[in-house]
Design a protein around this motif. Structure first.
Motif, PDB file in Angstrom:
ATOM      1  N   LEU A  53       0.828  -1.206   0.000  1.00 57.02           N
ATOM      2  CA  LEU A  53       0.000   0.000   0.000  1.00 57.02           C
ATOM      3  C   LEU A  53       0.868   1.264   0.000  1.00 57.02           C
ATOM      4  CD1 LEU A  53      -2.798   1.241   0.067  1.00 57.02           C
ATOM      5  CD2 LEU A  53      -2.826   0.977   2.550  1.00 57.02           C
ATOM      6  N   LEU A  54       1.904   1.280   0.830  1.00 60.42           N
ATOM      7  CA  LEU A  54       2.793   2.457   0.857  1.00 60.42           C
ATOM      8  C   LEU A  54       3.502   2.641  -0.487  1.00 60.42           C
ATOM      9  CD1 LEU A  54       4.395   2.274   4.432  1.00 60.42           C
ATOM     10  CD2 LEU A  54       2.548   3.760   3.641  1.00 60.42           C
ATOM     11  N   ASN A  55       3.933   1.542  -1.080  1.00 61.41           N
ATOM     12  CA  ASN A  55       4.609   1.647  -2.387  1.00 61.41           C
ATOM     13  C   ASN A  55       3.666   2.172  -3.467  1.00 61.41           C
ATOM     14  OD1 ASN A  55       6.971   0.713  -1.264  1.00 61.41           O
ATOM     15  ND2 ASN A  55       6.629  -1.415  -1.875  1.00 61.41           N
ATOM     16  N   LEU A  56       2.404   1.806  -3.364  1.00 60.39           N
ATOM     17  CA  LEU A  56       1.419   2.318  -4.327  1.00 60.39           C
ATOM     18  C   LEU A  56       1.198   3.813  -4.113  1.00 60.39           C
ATOM     19  CD1 LEU A  56      -1.261  -0.537  -4.253  1.00 60.39           C
ATOM     20  CD2 LEU A  56       0.295   0.006  -6.141  1.00 60.39           C
ATOM     21  N   ILE A  57       1.056   4.221  -2.843  1.00 54.63           N
ATOM     22  CA  ILE A  57       0.809   5.639  -2.560  1.00 54.63           C
ATOM     23  C   ILE A  57       1.999   6.490  -3.003  1.00 54.63           C
ATOM     24  CG2 ILE A  57       0.430   7.342  -0.718  1.00 54.63           C
ATOM     25  CD1 ILE A  57      -1.099   5.132   0.815  1.00 54.63           C
ATOM     26  N   SER A  58       3.193   5.925  -2.880  1.00 55.78           N
ATOM     27  CA  SER A  58       4.383   6.682  -3.280  1.00 55.78           C
ATOM     28  C   SER A  58       4.574   6.696  -4.792  1.00 55.78           C
ATOM     29  CB  SER A  58       5.631   6.074  -2.643  1.00 55.78           C
ATOM     30  OG  SER A  58       5.973   4.878  -3.313  1.00 55.78           O
ATOM     31  N   GLY A  59       3.827   5.836  -5.481  1.00 54.02           N
ATOM     32  CA  GLY A  59       4.007   5.753  -6.931  1.00 54.02           C
ATOM     33  C   GLY A  59       5.207   4.917  -7.344  1.00 54.02           C
ATOM     34  N   ILE A  60       5.836   4.243  -6.385  1.00 52.66           N
ATOM     35  CA  ILE A  60       6.933   3.334  -6.728  1.00 52.66           C
ATOM     36  C   ILE A  60       6.360   2.143  -7.499  1.00 52.66           C
ATOM     37  CG2 ILE A  60       8.635   1.708  -5.776  1.00 52.66           C
ATOM     38  CD1 ILE A  60       8.992   3.663  -3.409  1.00 52.66           C
ATOM     39  N   ARG A  81       7.663   8.941 -15.921  1.00 48.02           N
ATOM     40  CA  ARG A  81       8.571  10.066 -15.690  1.00 48.02           C
ATOM     41  C   ARG A  81       7.917  11.156 -14.832  1.00 48.02           C
ATOM     42  NH1 ARG A  81      13.469  11.866 -14.981  1.00 48.02           N
ATOM     43  NH2 ARG A  81      13.719  14.036 -15.572  1.00 48.02           N
ATOM     44  N   GLU A  82       6.667  11.440 -15.185  1.00 47.54           N
ATOM     45  CA  GLU A  82       5.927  12.466 -14.451  1.00 47.54           C
ATOM     46  C   GLU A  82       5.709  12.034 -12.996  1.00 47.54           C
ATOM     47  OE1 GLU A  82       1.662  14.850 -14.922  1.00 47.54           O
ATOM     48  OE2 GLU A  82       2.084  13.094 -16.149  1.00 47.54           O
ATOM     49  N   ARG A  83       5.416  10.736 -12.843  1.00 51.66           N
ATOM     50  CA  ARG A  83       5.193  10.203 -11.501  1.00 51.66           C
ATOM     51  C   ARG A  83       6.480  10.279 -10.674  1.00 51.66           C
ATOM     52  NH1 ARG A  83       3.006   5.857 -13.216  1.00 51.66           N
ATOM     53  NH2 ARG A  83       4.774   4.502 -12.781  1.00 51.66           N
ATOM     54  N   THR A  84       7.596   9.967 -11.301  1.00 51.48           N
ATOM     55  CA  THR A  84       8.889  10.057 -10.605  1.00 51.48           C
ATOM     56  C   THR A  84       9.149  11.484 -10.143  1.00 51.48           C
ATOM     57  OG1 THR A  84       9.759   8.258 -11.932  1.00 51.48           O
ATOM     58  CG2 THR A  84      11.374   9.646 -10.842  1.00 51.48           C
ATOM     59  N   LEU A  85       8.909  12.432 -11.025  1.00 51.04           N
ATOM     60  CA  LEU A  85       9.140  13.839 -10.668  1.00 51.04           C
ATOM     61  C   LEU A  85       8.187  14.285  -9.565  1.00 51.04           C
ATOM     62  CD1 LEU A  85       9.723  15.375 -14.218  1.00 51.04           C
ATOM     63  CD2 LEU A  85      11.434  14.770 -12.481  1.00 51.04           C
ATOM     64  N   PHE A  86       6.941  13.848  -9.685  1.00 53.90           N
ATOM     65  CA  PHE A  86       5.944  14.194  -8.672  1.00 53.90           C
ATOM     66  C   PHE A  86       6.365  13.650  -7.310  1.00 53.90           C
ATOM     67  CE2 PHE A  86       2.112  13.506  -6.185  1.00 53.90           C
ATOM     68  CZ  PHE A  86       1.476  14.732  -6.311  1.00 53.90           C
ATOM     69  N   ARG A  87       6.856  12.414  -7.313  1.00 52.57           N
ATOM     70  CA  ARG A  87       7.304  11.805  -6.058  1.00 52.57           C
ATOM     71  C   ARG A  87       8.476  12.587  -5.455  1.00 52.57           C
ATOM     72  NH1 ARG A  87       7.710   6.770  -7.618  1.00 52.57           N
ATOM     73  NH2 ARG A  87       9.883   6.840  -8.238  1.00 52.57           N
ATOM     74  N   ARG A  88       9.419  12.936  -6.307  1.00 57.28           N
ATOM     75  CA  ARG A  88      10.583  13.680  -5.817  1.00 57.28           C
ATOM     76  C   ARG A  88      10.203  15.013  -5.193  1.00 57.28           C
ATOM     77  NH1 ARG A  88      14.593  12.832 -10.929  1.00 57.28           N
ATOM     78  NH2 ARG A  88      15.119  10.662 -10.493  1.00 57.28           N
ATOM     79  N   ASP A  89       9.162  15.610  -5.719  1.00 57.10           N
ATOM     80  CA  ASP A  89       8.743  16.917  -5.201  1.00 57.10           C
ATOM     81  C   ASP A  89       7.891  16.818  -3.946  1.00 57.10           C
ATOM     82  OD1 ASP A  89      10.017  18.487  -6.978  1.00 57.10           O
ATOM     83  OD2 ASP A  89       8.301  18.750  -8.329  1.00 57.10           O
ATOM     84  N   MET A 114      17.264  16.504  -3.208  1.00 53.89           N
ATOM     85  CA  MET A 114      17.103  17.865  -3.736  1.00 53.89           C
ATOM     86  C   MET A 114      17.882  18.037  -5.024  1.00 53.89           C
ATOM     87  SD  MET A 114      16.971  20.415  -0.525  1.00 53.89           S
ATOM     88  CE  MET A 114      16.280  21.753  -1.493  1.00 53.89           C
ATOM     89  N   GLU A 115      19.039  17.397  -5.075  1.00 54.60           N
ATOM     90  CA  GLU A 115      19.811  17.493  -6.306  1.00 54.60           C
ATOM     91  C   GLU A 115      19.100  16.788  -7.448  1.00 54.60           C
ATOM     92  OE1 GLU A 115      23.695  16.456  -4.972  1.00 54.60           O
ATOM     93  OE2 GLU A 115      23.990  18.517  -4.259  1.00 54.60           O
ATOM     94  N   LEU A 116      18.507  15.641  -7.144  1.00 53.05           N
ATOM     95  CA  LEU A 116      17.739  14.924  -8.168  1.00 53.05           C
ATOM     96  C   LEU A 116      16.557  15.758  -8.633  1.00 53.05           C
ATOM     97  CD1 LEU A 116      17.679  11.304  -6.705  1.00 53.05           C
ATOM     98  CD2 LEU A 116      18.992  12.132  -8.666  1.00 53.05           C
ATOM     99  N   ALA A 117      15.990  16.519  -7.718  1.00 54.31           N
ATOM    100  CA  ALA A 117      14.836  17.349  -8.075  1.00 54.31           C
ATOM    101  C   ALA A 117      15.268  18.671  -8.711  1.00 54.31           C
ATOM    102  CB  ALA A 117      13.978  17.605  -6.842  1.00 54.31           C
ATOM    103  N   GLY A 118      16.580  18.837  -8.890  1.00 58.27           N
ATOM    104  CA  GLY A 118      17.060  20.038  -9.571  1.00 58.27           C
ATOM    105  C   GLY A 118      17.190  21.255  -8.675  1.00 58.27           C
ATOM    106  N   ASN A 119      17.193  21.007  -7.348  1.00 61.11           N
ATOM    107  CA  ASN A 119      17.328  22.125  -6.406  1.00 61.11           C
ATOM    108  C   ASN A 119      18.662  22.075  -5.690  1.00 61.11           C
ATOM    109  OD1 ASN A 119      14.655  22.910  -6.982  1.00 61.11           O
ATOM    110  ND2 ASN A 119      13.905  21.376  -5.541  1.00 61.11           N
ATOM    111  N   GLY A 120      19.681  21.737  -6.423  1.00 65.54           N
ATOM    112  CA  GLY A 120      20.991  21.547  -5.829  1.00 65.54           C
ATOM    113  C   GLY A 120      21.525  22.755  -5.081  1.00 65.54           C
ATOM    114  N   ARG A 121      21.131  23.935  -5.535  1.00 63.72           N
ATOM    115  CA  ARG A 121      21.681  25.165  -4.937  1.00 63.72           C
ATOM    116  C   ARG A 121      21.306  25.346  -3.478  1.00 63.72           C
ATOM    117  NH1 ARG A 121      21.276  30.505  -8.231  1.00 63.72           N
ATOM    118  NH2 ARG A 121      22.954  30.229  -9.735  1.00 63.72           N
ATOM    119  N   SER A 122      20.030  25.122  -3.180  1.00 61.14           N
ATOM    120  CA  SER A 122      19.606  25.318  -1.791  1.00 61.14           C
ATOM    121  C   SER A 122      19.751  24.043  -0.980  1.00 61.14           C
ATOM    122  CB  SER A 122      18.152  25.790  -1.752  1.00 61.14           C
ATOM    123  OG  SER A 122      17.362  24.956  -2.556  1.00 61.14           O
ATOM    124  N   ALA A 123      20.258  22.981  -1.637  1.00 55.96           N
ATOM    125  CA  ALA A 123      20.287  21.665  -0.988  1.00 55.96           C
ATOM    126  C   ALA A 123      21.139  21.655   0.281  1.00 55.96           C
ATOM    127  CB  ALA A 123      20.799  20.612  -1.963  1.00 55.96           C
TER     128      ALA A 123
END
Ligand SMILES: Nc1ncnc2c1ncn2[C@@H]1O[C@H](COP(=O)(O)OP(=O)(O)O)[C@@H](O)[C@H]1O
Ligand SMILES: [Mg+2]
Length: 245
Positions: A53-60, A81-89, A114-123
């Motif tokens: 159930l947790l893996n489904l909710i996470s989109g894994i 791809r969209e689901r992966t990005l959504f999960r990362r955010d 954060m780096e994977l999500a493209g926010n490396g600067r504030s990471a």
């Protein structure tokens, strides 16, 4: 429960796994909602489907059928791809076995999402802030294998929260820790998620968690059963209540 904002909505969720040439159903038409800011606990026997159930909710993982909305968005309708990005955010995940990357330092493990999500600067700033909050700022350059289990899980908690997700999923986060350490880790995770009004859904075997929960569910026979609503009792002596079998 008035005005509760729904963060997770489960609609007729089914999950079956292939076993030989048969399909074995683990979750059968599960419906349910989880709300903003709540701490929901999932109990259930080993093999009942909590991790699924947790893996489904996470989109894994994807359901066999049914729909999952997270913050009103259908993650089951998204492309991978969209689901992966959504999960990362939007989602943080704490695992039973920490899942830190052994070749990265403590700080690098925490900044990674954060780096994977493209926010490396504030990471780095966010990561150091969280390491401070979990009491491990002075271990930033250490590698995971030099840390105790409890310390590793505190790093994993920092990693799960660093990108400020609205939803945190924890799969038996104290399952590999001794009782005392587990309790400290649990309190920390609860404190941090409460303080930031995040939704926390935790699968656990530890009945000690129950008095802290806003709501307790049981995964049983493919269903997600609600128990009588547990009261918020963080600072009071827990009153016993009955979880249906
Ligand atoms: N990837 C998989 N392939 C096949 N069966 C699986 C898979 N993941 C889980 N299962 C099965 O689904 C059931 C539920 O597993 P799980 O969700 O891990 O239970 P829990 O976390 O409650 O112990 C178990 O019978 C398990 O063997
Ligand atoms: Mg599990």
């Amino acid at each position: 429960m008035a005005n509760k904002q729904t963060v997770v909505h489960l609609d007729q969720l089914c999950k079956a796994f292939a076993e030989g040439n048969q399909q074995r159903e683990v979750l059968t038409a599960v419906n349910g909602e989880f709300y903003q800011g709540e701490f929901a606990v999932l109990l259930g026997r080993s093999g009942s489907g909590k991790s699924t159930l947790l893996n489904l909710i996470s989109g894994i993982e994807l359901p066999t059928s049914g729909e999952i909305l997270v913050d009103g968005r259908s993650i089951t309708a998204m492309k991978e791809r969209e689901r992966t990005l959504f999960r990362r955010d939007n989602i943080g995940f704490v695992f039973q076995f920490f899942n830190l990357i052994p070749t990265l330092t403590v700080l690098e493990n925490v900044t990674l999402p954060m780096e994977l999500a493209g926010n490396g600067r504030s990471a780095t700033k966010s990561a150091l802030n969280l390491l401070e909050q979990v009491g491990l700022a002075d271990r930033r350059d250490t590698f995971p294998d030099k840390l105790s289990g409890g310390e590793q899980q505190r790093v994993a908690i920092a990693r799960a929260l660093v990108h400020d997700p609205m939803l945190v999923l924890a799969d038996e986060p104290t399952g590999n820790l001794d009782e005392e350490t587990g309790e400290r880790v649990l309190k920390l995770l609860l404190d941090l998620t409460r303080k930031q009004n995040k939704t926390l859904i935790m699968a656990t075997h530890s009945p000690e968690v129950v008095p802290f929960a806003d709501r307790v569910f049981r995964v049983h026979d493919g269903q997600l059963l609600t128990t009588a609503e547990a009261q918020r009792q963080i600072h009071s002596v827990p009153t016993p209540f009955i979880v249906p079998n």
